[in-house]
Structure formats: C-alpha cells, structure tokens
Design a protein around this motif. Structure first.
Motif, short mmCIF file in Angstrom:
data_model
loop_
_atom_site.label_atom_id
_atom_site.label_comp_id
_atom_site.label_asym_id
_atom_site.label_seq_id
_atom_site.Cartn_x
_atom_site.Cartn_y
_atom_site.Cartn_z
N HIS A 13 0.84 -1.19 0.00
CA HIS A 13 0.00 0.00 0.00
C HIS A 13 0.88 1.25 0.00
N TRP A 14 0.28 2.40 -0.27
CA TRP A 14 1.04 3.65 -0.35
C TRP A 14 1.00 4.37 1.00
N PRO A 15 2.14 4.56 1.66
CA PRO A 15 2.18 5.28 2.93
C PRO A 15 2.17 6.79 2.71
N THR A 16 1.02 7.31 2.35
CA THR A 16 0.89 8.72 1.96
C THR A 16 1.15 9.67 3.12
N GLY A 17 1.13 9.16 4.34
CA GLY A 17 1.44 10.00 5.49
C GLY A 17 2.92 10.23 5.67
N ALA A 18 3.76 9.67 4.80
CA ALA A 18 5.20 9.88 4.88
C ALA A 18 5.53 11.35 4.62
N PRO A 19 6.63 11.85 5.19
CA PRO A 19 6.96 13.28 5.05
C PRO A 19 7.03 13.77 3.61
N PHE A 153 2.38 14.60 -8.62
CA PHE A 153 2.86 13.46 -7.84
C PHE A 153 3.54 12.46 -8.78
N GLN A 154 4.69 11.97 -8.35
CA GLN A 154 5.48 11.05 -9.17
C GLN A 154 5.87 9.84 -8.34
N HIS A 155 5.72 8.67 -8.92
CA HIS A 155 6.05 7.45 -8.20
C HIS A 155 7.56 7.32 -8.07
N ARG A 158 8.32 3.36 -4.66
CA ARG A 158 7.58 2.86 -3.49
C ARG A 158 6.17 3.42 -3.44
N GLN A 159 6.04 4.71 -3.78
CA GLN A 159 4.76 5.40 -3.65
C GLN A 159 4.83 6.72 -4.41
N PRO A 160 3.68 7.35 -4.67
CA PRO A 160 3.71 8.69 -5.25
C PRO A 160 4.19 9.70 -4.19
N VAL A 161 5.07 10.60 -4.60
CA VAL A 161 5.59 11.64 -3.71
C VAL A 161 5.40 13.01 -4.38
N ARG A 162 5.44 14.04 -3.56
CA ARG A 162 5.24 15.39 -4.07
C ARG A 162 6.40 15.83 -4.96
N ALA A 211 1.60 3.35 -11.58
CA ALA A 211 1.03 3.90 -10.36
C ALA A 211 1.57 5.30 -10.09
N ASP A 212 1.76 6.07 -11.15
CA ASP A 212 2.34 7.41 -11.04
C ASP A 212 1.21 8.42 -10.91
N GLY A 213 1.15 9.12 -9.78
CA GLY A 213 0.13 10.14 -9.63
C GLY A 213 -0.72 9.92 -8.41
N HIS A 214 -1.59 10.89 -8.12
CA HIS A 214 -2.48 10.80 -6.97
C HIS A 214 -3.70 11.65 -7.26
#
Length: 227
Positions: A13-19, A153-155, A158-162, A211-214
């Motif tokens: 899953h995507w840990p979107t709460g990451a800094p 947002f770019q993957h 691991r996850q999409p990041v800002r 999975a690139d984007g949010h």
C-alpha cells in the motif's frame, strides 16, 4: 500512525502520510499526465492563479482530530479553526476560471490528510477497523500552514511523492465565513474493509500502469507543512 496502519494493511500500500508525500489537497486540476514539461502553459496559468489567491488569503489553521476509514484508505481529519481554509479554496477556484473545470461540479466539504492509500488486499481488515475505532476522537493538535504549493505526484518506486512546480505564501486577510467551524467530528468510518481494495495501483483514478500520480493531480494546489 502511518507505520501502524501499514502494519495492519500489509505491504504494497502507499504510505501517503510519509513526510515526502503528506498533504492537504485544495483542488485537483486535471487527469494524470506522466510529464509536465518546463514552460507548460496550464501549469503557468495555475501558478499565477495560486499566487493571486494566496495574496488575498491569510494562513490556514486546522485542528487535527480523529481518524476515519474509507474503501480507499485511512485519513486524519482536519477541521478549520476559522474561515481561512474554505475562503482560500473558493478564491482559488475563482482565480482559476476555466482552468478549474476538473472540479467545477465537485465540492470538497471535508479537509483531510491521507495516511495510507490502499492499493492491494488489506491483510487485517478487522484489526484495521478496530484501530480506527479507537482513534475516532484522537486529538492531534493544531497546524498553521502559510504556504501553498502547485504539485504533481510522481512514483518513486515505493509510492507517489510530491514534486513541486511552484509555491507561494498565504499572506493576505480574509473575512470570517459563518459556519466554517460547524463540523467537529470525522465523517463516519466504514465498518468493514473489502478483501480486495477498491483501488489498485493501476485502477487508481489518476494512475497509469506505473502507479504514477495521486487523485488525478498533475498540477494541484496543495497546502502542507514542509517537512
């Protein structure tokens, strides 16, 4: 908290709460594009609209309290302390004009920051439901945010990041909006988690096969506290 949710939801899953990922979305601009080149006309117009709106709006203050569970993820609820957040969102919509078409018919009536986006099966659905239930009224303090960012947002593998396209400071004065503080509790949480999450990495409303984007955000004004 993000780590605790990930422990119950399971890997993938995507840990979107990451800094590097956490944010409050003000408005989504368009469906996902893999690349936003330098000098992109839409990004330029949106940056100018963001700057005009922010100039007239004061910093946003949220009271963070309570966690809620939806079919797509786990979120922390945010409650405006005054009318500044909603005033900024409204002013931004006005400044965007026709470039705000993507959410013209959609009204964001809650503020939240996502901790985890589901992209696969939830490992311990009942455990996650119980975890959220114990934190429905958890008080997490207040946040004052004086910066607004135009983001895509770019993957990162691991996850999409800002990825910042532009930013500005909220520095003006807004009028108080009656009823802005009316909501004091998180929206109802779902009491069950489907065995397979409703949005996989490739089915996410704005994701492509990588999975690139949010949330369709190629260029989205967002407010966040810099980490």
């Amino acid at each position: 908290m993000t780590a605790e949710v990930m422990g119950l939801a399971g890997p993938g899953h995507w840990p979107t709460g990451a800094p590097e990922a956490v944010h409050f979305t003000v408005r989504a601009i368009e469906v996902h594009r893999r690349d936003v080149p330098a000098g992109d006309p839409l990004a330029g117009r949106c940056a100018a609209a963001l700057d005009r709106a922010a100039t007239e709006c004061r910093p946003v203050r949220f009271r963070l309290g309570g966690v809620t569970l939806t079919p797509s993820g786990v979120m922390v609820c945010a409650f405006p302390v005054d009318g500044a957040a909603d005033e900024f969102a409204d002013r931004l919509g006005a400044e965007l004009g026709s470039d705000g078409w993507f959410e013209d018919s959609y009204h964001r009536d809650i503020w939240y920051a996502t901790l985890v986006h589901f992209t696969d099966e939830v490992r311990d659905g009942q455990g996650l439901v119980d975890w959220v239930a114990r934190r429905r009224k958890l008080q997490l303090g207040e946040a004052t945010i004086d910066r607004a960012d135009l983001l895509r947002f770019q993957h990162n593998g691991r996850q999409p990041v800002r990825v910042g396209l532009d930013h500005t400071r909220l520095g003006g004065v807004t009028r108080r909006v009656p009823g802005a503080e009316a909501r004091t509790e998180c929206p109802p949480a779902t009491t069950s988690v489907p065995r397979s999450a409703s949005r996989s990495a490739v089915d996410h409303p704005c994701a492509d096969a990588t999975a690139d984007g949010h949330r369709g955000q190629v260029a989205s004004p967002a407010i966040h506290q810099p980490s």
